[in-house]
Design an enzyme around this catalytic site. Structure first.
Site, PDB file in Angstrom:
ATOM      1  N   GLU A 114       0.075  22.724  -3.588  1.00  0.00           N
ATOM      2  CA  GLU A 114      -0.060  22.001  -2.320  1.00  0.00           C
ATOM      3  C   GLU A 114      -0.250  20.514  -2.584  1.00  0.00           C
ATOM      4  OE1 GLU A 114      -3.412  23.658  -0.256  1.00  0.00           O
ATOM      5  OE2 GLU A 114      -2.647  25.702  -0.441  1.00  0.00           O
ATOM      6  N   LYS A 116      -2.078  17.183  -2.669  1.00  0.00           N
ATOM      7  CA  LYS A 116      -3.498  16.853  -2.632  1.00  0.00           C
ATOM      8  C   LYS A 116      -3.648  15.596  -1.790  1.00  0.00           C
ATOM      9  CE  LYS A 116      -7.362  15.857  -5.758  1.00  0.00           C
ATOM     10  NZ  LYS A 116      -8.229  15.554  -4.658  1.00  0.00           N
ATOM     11  N   ASP A 118      -5.128  12.581   0.166  1.00  0.00           N
ATOM     12  CA  ASP A 118      -6.254  11.697  -0.097  1.00  0.00           C
ATOM     13  C   ASP A 118      -6.829  11.208   1.229  1.00  0.00           C
ATOM     14  OD1 ASP A 118      -8.063  10.383  -1.591  1.00  0.00           O
ATOM     15  OD2 ASP A 118      -6.745   8.739  -2.189  1.00  0.00           O
ATOM     16  N   TYR A 231      -5.720  23.637   5.174  1.00  0.00           N
ATOM     17  CA  TYR A 231      -5.232  24.366   4.007  1.00  0.00           C
ATOM     18  C   TYR A 231      -6.125  25.504   3.557  1.00  0.00           C
ATOM     19  CZ  TYR A 231      -8.366  20.915   1.899  1.00  0.00           C
ATOM     20  OH  TYR A 231      -9.442  20.121   1.621  1.00  0.00           O
ATOM     21  N   LYS A 320      -3.946  15.617 -10.926  1.00  0.00           N
ATOM     22  CA  LYS A 320      -3.981  14.267 -10.355  1.00  0.00           C
ATOM     23  C   LYS A 320      -2.800  13.434 -10.832  1.00  0.00           C
ATOM     24  CE  LYS A 320      -7.837  12.628  -9.241  1.00  0.00           C
ATOM     25  NZ  LYS A 320      -8.838  12.448  -8.210  1.00  0.00           N
ATOM     26  N   CYS A 414      -2.911 -26.833   7.526  1.00  0.00           N
ATOM     27  CA  CYS A 414      -1.901 -25.802   7.725  1.00  0.00           C
ATOM     28  C   CYS A 414      -0.680 -26.149   6.880  1.00  0.00           C
ATOM     29  CB  CYS A 414      -1.520 -25.717   9.198  1.00  0.00           C
ATOM     30  SG  CYS A 414      -0.086 -24.659   9.476  1.00  0.00           S
ATOM     31  N   CYS A 417       2.463 -26.966   9.640  1.00  0.00           N
ATOM     32  CA  CYS A 417       2.470 -28.119  10.541  1.00  0.00           C
ATOM     33  C   CYS A 417       1.607 -29.269  10.022  1.00  0.00           C
ATOM     34  CB  CYS A 417       2.021 -27.718  11.936  1.00  0.00           C
ATOM     35  SG  CYS A 417       0.262 -27.338  12.049  1.00  0.00           S
ATOM     36  N   CYS A 432      -5.311 -22.416  11.549  1.00  0.00           N
ATOM     37  CA  CYS A 432      -4.584 -23.604  11.954  1.00  0.00           C
ATOM     38  C   CYS A 432      -4.819 -23.683  13.457  1.00  0.00           C
ATOM     39  CB  CYS A 432      -3.091 -23.441  11.666  1.00  0.00           C
ATOM     40  SG  CYS A 432      -2.084 -24.593  12.607  1.00  0.00           S
ATOM     41  N   CYS A 437       1.949 -25.272  16.525  1.00  0.00           N
ATOM     42  CA  CYS A 437       2.414 -25.033  15.158  1.00  0.00           C
ATOM     43  C   CYS A 437       3.660 -24.134  15.200  1.00  0.00           C
ATOM     44  CB  CYS A 437       1.313 -24.364  14.345  1.00  0.00           C
ATOM     45  SG  CYS A 437       1.848 -23.832  12.717  1.00  0.00           S
TER      46      CYS A 437
HETATM   47  S1  IVH Z   1      -8.657  23.011  -2.023  1.00  0.00           S
HETATM   48  C1  IVH Z   1     -11.727  25.576  -3.467  1.00  0.00           C
HETATM   49  N1  IVH Z   1      -6.436  21.907  -1.187  1.00  0.00           N
HETATM   50  O1  IVH Z   1      -9.283  17.348  -2.873  1.00  0.00           O
HETATM   51  C2  IVH Z   1     -10.894  24.690  -2.666  1.00  0.00           C
HETATM   52  N2  IVH Z   1      -8.299  20.500  -1.614  1.00  0.00           N
HETATM   53  O2  IVH Z   1     -10.487  17.107  -5.552  1.00  0.00           O
HETATM   54  C3  IVH Z   1     -11.120  23.275  -2.963  1.00  0.00           C
HETATM   55  N3  IVH Z   1      -7.899  18.128  -1.125  1.00  0.00           N
HETATM   56  O3  IVH Z   1     -12.573  18.138  -1.988  1.00  0.00           O
HETATM   57  C4  IVH Z   1     -10.267  22.379  -2.195  1.00  0.00           C
HETATM   58  N4  IVH Z   1      -5.823  18.355  -0.437  1.00  0.00           N
HETATM   59  O4  IVH Z   1     -11.060  17.175  -0.172  1.00  0.00           O
HETATM   60  C5  IVH Z   1      -7.708  21.696  -1.573  1.00  0.00           C
HETATM   61  N5  IVH Z   1      -4.410  21.077  -0.419  1.00  0.00           N
HETATM   62  C6  IVH Z   1      -5.685  20.871  -0.793  1.00  0.00           C
HETATM   63  C7  IVH Z   1      -6.273  19.583  -0.793  1.00  0.00           C
HETATM   64  C8  IVH Z   1      -7.595  19.437  -1.218  1.00  0.00           C
HETATM   65  C9  IVH Z   1      -6.820  17.502  -0.648  1.00  0.00           C
HETATM   66  C10 IVH Z   1      -9.161  17.426  -1.473  1.00  0.00           C
HETATM   67  C11 IVH Z   1     -10.390  18.104  -0.975  1.00  0.00           C
HETATM   68  C12 IVH Z   1     -11.225  18.391  -2.210  1.00  0.00           C
HETATM   69  C13 IVH Z   1     -10.663  17.449  -3.209  1.00  0.00           C
HETATM   70  C14 IVH Z   1     -10.840  18.019  -4.593  1.00  0.00           C
END
Ligand code: IVH
Length: 678
Positions: A114, A116, A118, A231, A320, A414, A417, A432, A437
């Protein structure tokens, strides 16, 4: 016959369904206008029957009363985190490590990969299909109750299942985990607006999401373009939750939750590694910020049986992405002039490739920040690029300085101008101050014609700059005095383009005074404030005549805005500009209700505020009645209010009227006033 109560329930279901089609499925089945009609019908019914308003009504998505503090919330199960992997090698090592906790170390496993996201983790509780509580992760055991803020996010279902056609049964209790975030395009627009309005600018979408969800005033959250993806299921009762993660994502979808469609099913660990490479390639093409990929063992009971290391479950791992940061040389600082005259520093960099894109420029935000981070000309600096966000300078690498670096001084003039630059005490920005301007003019025209302001069809971004450059537009109002032949003489202006432009301009003269006011670009007067001001005063002229004290009495108008507005309107140059707009035929007066003039004028010169539930009239009817007799109705009580028309369940407005000594009327007295005096 349908009762108001039934109709309200029907409307809520329909509106919720259309919000879902629009915000979750991205495929609306009705037009915006049709949606607005449903919404306004509901709003009107709720105004007539305030006792039927519930917190989960779609009308409440605009935010509720501000809180003093967030309550603590105990999560039904720990909200876990994840251990990290950074490459395929780490991934295979993870698979190896968990072997000894499996029934057979070599057993075949399948996975879900999935995105991840942010953003900020949110925990959503549903009882009997209703969204009852939303919380932050906090320390994983106890979070903060941000229900009011989460209710403002259109992608979060207020009720499940959202689609009435769905066959899925409503679980009596369900707790869902998701990640709330700012889509990248929205983040950029949002930050640009914050900057223009001199409000807080966020470093990245994650901070913006976190900052927006931690507002005590949910009305602020409501204005932020937040959305989310879900998720996971944290807890449930009476729900048929599938065992496989892949099916769980689908189950969430069936209930009406937004779930990313970028997740992938992988039947081998090698496919997981390949998915990671694919994701890494694509990560800058996605409209949300991802800092990696989450790998989950598809068989959830098996995954859960593996236990944890600290707060990290063994059954999943976060792969990551390397941070998108590089170092390069700061070659120069260019000063950009904004619409309000803000002089914004921009870095010229030695070109550097970050995440597949060559970066030559980065924002330095403002001169206070340059000083705070002690960034100097010639410094080696760390540049960060996150998704499609404008790259920014994290800070200098002080250790490699050779002494030739120079302190960056704020501009004294500025750059366009040449007028002296101005610093307003208490503000970080440098301005300015010359309203003529040329650069400011181009930016102001761009803003004036933009979608959020006058929304002028056929007037593209470059048109304004071109017209200003050749001298056809010397002030904002000039755009309404453009001559067809002069336009045709310009490079690239063919018949059709000129026709479209002139038609767009002519049509825009019908825009409401609130839009017009927004488009003027007065500092701190965005569309919300402009709406409040026009509601209160009814016309641009009445607003122009208002004193600072009068403005400050209005709910939602602070002293900064009040000063900005009065200063703007007292400026002779602005007065002249307004006259020019008036001559061009723009609308200065808000539309009056249709029945104006049919009644007497006995209430002329009197200002009313309406509150609570009246015995016979709806608020709209009462307003129309007062206006039909020459009176004025405003939204908030001030010392300029003559009467408060109060019904049952009158709240803070009644208290305020009493404290200001404003006369209080009931519906019967209003009727008497009108009848006896005709
Ligand atoms: S699963 C046991 N799925 O990433 C389940 N986390 O580094 C733990 N995060 O605290 C989380 N997308 O805030 C999961 N598809 C995803 C995610 C996800 C973002 C974040 C989440 C977690 C952090 C962990």
């Amino acid at each position: 016959m349908t009762t108001p109560q039934e109709r309200i329930a029907q409307l809520r279901d329909e509106i919720n369904f259309h919000l879902y089609r629009y915000h979750v499925l991205d495929s609306p089945v009705i037009t915006d206008a049709e949606y607005d009609a449903l919404y306004h019908e509901l709003l009107a019914l709720e105004q007539e029957h305030p006792e039927l308003v519930t917190p989960d009504s779609p009308t409440q998505r605009a935010g509720a009363e501000p809180l003093d503090a967030f309550q603590k919330v105990q999560h039904p199960a720990p909200i876990l985190s994840l251990s990290n992997a950074f490459n395929a090698e780490d991934l295979y090592a993870w698979r190896q490590r968990i072997g000894r906790f499996l029934p057979d170390p070599e057993m075949k496993l399948d996975y879900v990969a999935e995105p991840k996201l942010d953003g900020l983790t949110v925990v959503l509780t549903y009882e009997n299909g209703r969204f009852t509580q939303g919380a932050t992760r906090g320390n994983g055991e106890v979070g903060e109750d941000i229900t009011q803020n989460l209710r403002t996010i259109p992608a979060i279902p207020q009720r499940i299942p959202v689609d009435p056609q769905s066959k899925v049964t409503v679980p009596p209790y369900l707790v869902v985990r998701g990640e709330a975030f700012f889509p990248l395009d929205k983040f950029e627009q949002f930050n640009a607006r914050q900057l223009a309005e001199e409000k807080q600018v966020y470093m990245n979408p994650r901070n913006a999401a976190a900052g927006s969800l931690r507002q005590l005033d949910s009305k602020i959250t409501a204005e932020r373009p937040l959305t989310l993806y879900c998720y996971d299921l944290i807890a449930w009762r009476g729900a048929d939750v599938p065992d496989k993660q892949w099916d769980r994502l689908d189950y969430l979808r069936q209930l009406g939750f937004p779930v990313s469609s970028d997740s992938q099913y992988c039947d081998t660990i090698e496919k997981v590694a390949a998915a990671y490479d694919g994701w890494f390639e694509r990560r800058n093409q996605i409209n949300y910020e991802v800092d990696g990929m989450v790998v989950k063992i598809n068989d959830r009971p098996l995954a859960d049986s593996l236990g944890f290391v600290g707060k990290d479950p063994r059954g999943a791992v976060a792969m990551k992405f390397p941070a998108q940061e590089k170092t390069t040389k700061l070659l120069g600082v260019q000063v950009n002039v904004g619409r309000t005259g803000i002089l914004a520093p921009n870095a010229n960099l030695e070109p550097v490739e970050i995440g597949g894109v060559t970066v030559r420029n980065a924002t330095l935000h403002n001169y206070d920040e340059i000083a705070r981070k002690d960034i100097r000309l010639g410094d080696t600096v760390i540049v960060k690029r996150a998704g499609d966000v404008i790259p920014y300078i994290v800070g200098p690498v002080v250790d490699v300085r050779d002494g030739s670096e120079q302190v960056i001084e704020p501009p004294t003039h500025c750059p366009v101008c040449g007028e002296p630059a101005l610093r307003v005490p208490g503000e970080v920005a440098i301005y300015c101050d010359n309203p003529s301007c040329p650069e400011q003019l181009v930016r102001r025209v761009e803003y004036f014609v933009s979608r959020g302001a006058m929304d002028i069809d056929g007037f593209g971004g470059k048109t304004g700059a071109q017209l200003a450059e050749v001298g056809l537009v010397k002030d904002l109002a000039d755009i309404y005095y453009l001559d067809r032949d002069e336009l045709l003489a310009l490079e690239g202006f063919k018949d059709k383009k000129v026709d479209n432009l002139l038609e767009g301009l002519a049509a825009s003269k019908q825009q409401s005074p609130a839009r017009f006011l927004t488009a003027l670009g007065i500092r701190f007067v965005g569309s919300v404030v402009a709406g409040l001001l026009i509601d209160e005063f009814g016309s641009i002229d009445a607003l122009a005549a208002a004193s600072q004290e009068r403005l400050e009495e209005i709910e939602g108008i602070g002293p900064g805005t009040a000063v900005s507005v009065t200063t703007w309107f007292t400026d002779e140059r602005h007065r002249a500009l307004l006259e020019k707009f008036r001559q061009a035929g723009l609308k200065f007066e808000a539309e009056r209700p249709e029945n104006e003039g049919i009644g007497s004028q006995v209430l002329e010169g009197l200002t009313f505020v309406i509150t609570g539930t009246l015995p016979n009239l709806s608020r709209d009817e009462a307003k129309a009645l007062i206006e039909a007799h020459g009176g004025k109705v405003t939204g908030s009580v001030s010392k300029n209010t003559n009467y408060l028309l109060a019904g049952e369940k009158a709240g803070s407005k009644l208290a305020k009227a009493e404290s200001l000594g404003v006369a209080i009327l009931d519906e019967a007295s209003l009727q008497t006033m009108i009848q006896t005096q005709i």
